[in-house]
Design a protein around this motif. Structure first.
Motif, PDB file in Angstrom:
ATOM      1  N   VAL A 248       0.843  -1.209   0.000  1.00  0.00           N
ATOM      2  CA  VAL A 248       0.000   0.000   0.000  1.00  0.00           C
ATOM      3  C   VAL A 248       0.877   1.258   0.000  1.00  0.00           C
ATOM      4  N   GLU A 249       1.925   1.218   0.820  1.00  0.00           N
ATOM      5  CA  GLU A 249       2.809   2.380   0.908  1.00  0.00           C
ATOM      6  C   GLU A 249       3.512   2.632  -0.428  1.00  0.00           C
ATOM      7  N   ARG A 250       4.021   1.560  -1.024  1.00  0.00           N
ATOM      8  CA  ARG A 250       4.736   1.700  -2.297  1.00  0.00           C
ATOM      9  C   ARG A 250       3.810   2.223  -3.405  1.00  0.00           C
ATOM     10  N   ILE A 251       2.599   1.647  -3.491  1.00  0.00           N
ATOM     11  CA  ILE A 251       1.669   2.058  -4.564  1.00  0.00           C
ATOM     12  C   ILE A 251       1.362   3.546  -4.446  1.00  0.00           C
ATOM     13  N   ASN A 252       1.096   3.984  -3.226  1.00  0.00           N
ATOM     14  CA  ASN A 252       0.722   5.390  -3.058  1.00  0.00           C
ATOM     15  C   ASN A 252       1.897   6.352  -3.285  1.00  0.00           C
ATOM     16  N   ALA A 253       3.109   5.802  -3.354  1.00  0.00           N
ATOM     17  CA  ALA A 253       4.281   6.651  -3.611  1.00  0.00           C
ATOM     18  C   ALA A 253       4.623   6.702  -5.101  1.00  0.00           C
ATOM     19  N   ILE A 254       3.927   5.895  -5.913  1.00  0.00           N
ATOM     20  CA  ILE A 254       4.216   5.897  -7.358  1.00  0.00           C
ATOM     21  C   ILE A 254       3.299   6.915  -8.047  1.00  0.00           C
ATOM     22  N   PRO A 255       3.895   7.900  -8.748  1.00  0.00           N
ATOM     23  CA  PRO A 255       3.059   8.922  -9.395  1.00  0.00           C
ATOM     24  C   PRO A 255       2.026   8.297 -10.336  1.00  0.00           C
ATOM     25  N   GLY A 256       0.789   8.723 -10.219  1.00  0.00           N
ATOM     26  CA  GLY A 256      -0.273   8.237 -11.110  1.00  0.00           C
ATOM     27  C   GLY A 256      -1.063   7.069 -10.525  1.00  0.00           C
ATOM     28  N   LEU A 257      -0.553   6.445  -9.464  1.00  0.00           N
ATOM     29  CA  LEU A 257      -1.247   5.294  -8.878  1.00  0.00           C
ATOM     30  C   LEU A 257      -1.693   5.609  -7.457  1.00  0.00           C
TER      31      LEU A 257
ATOM     32  N   THR B 269       8.416  -6.418  -3.723  1.00  0.00           N
ATOM     33  CA  THR B 269       9.362  -5.325  -3.947  1.00  0.00           C
ATOM     34  C   THR B 269       9.757  -5.268  -5.423  1.00  0.00           C
ATOM     35  N   GLU B 270      10.143  -6.402  -5.968  1.00  0.00           N
ATOM     36  CA  GLU B 270      10.589  -6.443  -7.361  1.00  0.00           C
ATOM     37  C   GLU B 270       9.431  -6.074  -8.309  1.00  0.00           C
ATOM     38  N   GLY B 271       8.250  -6.599  -8.034  1.00  0.00           N
ATOM     39  CA  GLY B 271       7.096  -6.317  -8.897  1.00  0.00           C
ATOM     40  C   GLY B 271       6.764  -4.831  -8.911  1.00  0.00           C
ATOM     41  N   LEU B 272       6.806  -4.216  -7.739  1.00  0.00           N
ATOM     42  CA  LEU B 272       6.472  -2.790  -7.687  1.00  0.00           C
ATOM     43  C   LEU B 272       7.588  -1.942  -8.306  1.00  0.00           C
ATOM     44  N   ASN B 273       8.851  -2.396  -8.171  1.00  0.00           N
ATOM     45  CA  ASN B 273       9.941  -1.695  -8.869  1.00  0.00           C
ATOM     46  C   ASN B 273       9.671  -1.710 -10.370  1.00  0.00           C
ATOM     47  N   ARG B 274       9.230  -2.867 -10.855  1.00  0.00           N
ATOM     48  CA  ARG B 274       8.974  -2.985 -12.304  1.00  0.00           C
ATOM     49  C   ARG B 274       7.807  -2.096 -12.732  1.00  0.00           C
TER      50      ARG B 274
ATOM     51  N   GLU C 169       6.848   0.644 -11.336  1.00  0.00           N
ATOM     52  CA  GLU C 169       7.327   2.028 -11.266  1.00  0.00           C
ATOM     53  C   GLU C 169       8.119   2.371 -12.532  1.00  0.00           C
ATOM     54  N   LYS C 170       9.014   1.476 -12.905  1.00  0.00           N
ATOM     55  CA  LYS C 170       9.848   1.711 -14.109  1.00  0.00           C
ATOM     56  C   LYS C 170       8.979   1.741 -15.364  1.00  0.00           C
ATOM     57  N   PHE C 171       7.998   0.828 -15.420  1.00  0.00           N
ATOM     58  CA  PHE C 171       7.096   0.734 -16.583  1.00  0.00           C
ATOM     59  C   PHE C 171       6.370   2.069 -16.796  1.00  0.00           C
ATOM     60  N   LEU C 172       5.949   2.663 -15.694  1.00  0.00           N
ATOM     61  CA  LEU C 172       5.197   3.910 -15.825  1.00  0.00           C
ATOM     62  C   LEU C 172       6.091   5.105 -16.134  1.00  0.00           C
ATOM     63  N   GLU C 173       7.381   4.981 -15.832  1.00  0.00           N
ATOM     64  CA  GLU C 173       8.308   6.065 -16.162  1.00  0.00           C
ATOM     65  C   GLU C 173       8.473   6.191 -17.675  1.00  0.00           C
ATOM     66  N   LYS C 174       8.173   5.085 -18.373  1.00  0.00           N
ATOM     67  CA  LYS C 174       8.386   5.091 -19.848  1.00  0.00           C
ATOM     68  C   LYS C 174       7.202   5.774 -20.525  1.00  0.00           C
TER      69      LYS C 174
END
Ligand code: PMP
Ligand code: GLU
Length: 395
Positions: free
Chosen positions: A304-313, A383-388, A390-395
């Motif tokens: 929950v914390e990670r998702i809310n820290a990703i812009p757009g999600l 952790t790895e899934g949310l990193n991915r 995050e990176k996916f949305l940066e593109k």
């Protein structure tokens, strides 16, 4: 020659489809992170496995009564008494091949052609299709994230017509993780009794609850609502026994008899060995469940914390089950990895293809602005899934 119109109107289970796709990619050597199907990653506790091995060695490998062994029905009655304060006898209990099968039996038992069944959305993917299989008509009542994905009794009352047969209640909920309080459930119970409608209460996530919330079964309030309720439960989620395929219902004896009759022609008894294992699960030590819940709780907080820290999600914090509904409204209509994301299916497909992360599109749950992530996987994978993502949305 034309095939069955009814069967052809049934869509495939999106949860199982995503899971199958992710498992296939893994088998092909692709490093996929699976947030797809809701399946605990823990092993089935040892004492449960030992009960099954003993059953095999003792030759408990034959047909049992079609609606389950008396031994297991007694264990289920003890469970209802201990956990839910509910008094049942074996004549109220039907053991089936998973809670999914229990639900199919329930709709088969109560629906006549054209009967309406109220299903709050977001809903678990299988409810509307099960109702259609029983010749019923799903009536969807939408809830919003702002309201914590909870319906109000007013909304249900407005959805009731003279064709309404039942309401589906799923607390803790798949996919939203929300839980109805006792006060809210009492209002639902009063309405169901006043209108004379059945309640299919799917309580399969009852043990997966966080933050000190308490599960209450709607059937436990009084004899009238108990008579109208079909409580559905099973061992898949609480005891990490998804593959064993045991679910069960408690209902009035007439409904139990009808469900047993239907089952006796469709599948006969559920697996004899798995029934023995389920007695061990229900009667045995419960500390493994507590350990799993503690671990799920940590994973939920992190996700929950990670998702809310990703812009757009964004997402709200669920109180039960092991799912997070991630809001993708801000991503819809934008271009990611060279393609415009039109809805939850596009998001899920692109994420799987471009970032090797499997999650379930909200479309199958009745909401196209969300996708569902299961946190029934290790913190490392989360952790790895949310990193991915995050990176996916940066593109
Ligand atoms: N109800 C809900 C809400 C579920 O998420 C599931 C998951 N499979 C089921 C019922 C059925 O569980 P099973 O058939 O594995 O016992
Ligand atoms: N109920 C789980 C889920 O929603 C398992 C898959 C299924 O049976 O639908 O992912």
């Amino acid at each position: 020659m034309e095939l069955s119109k009814k069967a052809m109107s049934i869509s495939p289970s999106s949860t199982l489809a995503i899971d199958a796709k992710a498992k296939k990619m893994k088998a092909d050597g692709i490093d996929v992170i699976g947030f797809g199907a809701g399946e605990p990653d823990f092993d089935t506790p040892q004492h449960i496995k030992e009960a099954a091995i003993k059953a095999i060695q003792e030759g408990f490998t034959k047909y049992t009564p079609a609606s389950g062994t008396l031994d297991l029905k007694h264990a289920v009655c003890r469970k209802f008494k201990k956990d839910n304060g509910l008094d049942y006898t074996p004549s109220n209990i039907v053991i089936s091949n998973g809670a999914k099968h229990s639900l199919v039996n329930a709709f088969q038992a109560i629906c006549n052609p054209g009967d309406e069944v109220i299903i709050p959305a977001p809903f678990w993917v299988s409810y509307p299709e099960m109702v259609k299989l029983a010749d019923g008509v799903p009536v969807i009542v939408n809830t919003t994230e702002e309201d914590g994905f909870k319906f109000t009794v007013d909304q249900i009352e407005k959805a009731i017509s003279n064709k309404t047969k039942a309401l589906v209640l799923n607390s803790p909920s798949n996919p939203t993780g929300m839980i109805y309080s006792e006060a809210e459930l009492r209002q639902v119970a009063d309405l169901a009794v006043a209108k004379g409608i059945y309640v299919i209460s799917d309580e399969i996530y009852e043990k997966l609850i966080y933050d000190g919330f308490k599960h209450v079964s709607i059937a436990s309030f009084n004899d009238k609502i108990k008579d109208l309720t079909i409580v559905v439960n099973g061992v898949a989620k609480s005891y990490s026994m998804t593959g064993w395929r045991i679910g069960y219902t408690a209902s009035n004896a007439k409904i139990a008899e009808i469900m047993g009759n239907v089952q006796s022609h469709a599948t006969s008894n559920p697996n004899s060995i798995a029934q023995k294992a389920t007695v061990a699960a229900l009667d045995g030590p419960q500390d493994e469940v507590d350990r799993m819940v503690a671990e799920f709780g940590k994973r939920r907080d992190y996700m929950v914390e990670r998702i809310n820290a990703i812009p757009g999600l964004s997402c709200i914090k669920p109180n039960g089950a092991f799912y997070v509904m991630m809001n993708i409204t801000k991503i819809i209509g934008t271009e990611v990895c060279g393609a415009v994301i039109k809805g939850s299916d596009d998001f899920a497909n692109m994420l799987l293809e471009k970032a090797n992360v499997a999650l379930v599109p909200g479309s199958g749950f009745g909401t196209d602005i969300h996708v569902r992530l299961s946190y029934a996987t290790s913190l490392k994978n989360i952790t790895e899934g949310l990193n991915r993502i995050e990176k996916f949305l940066e593109k």
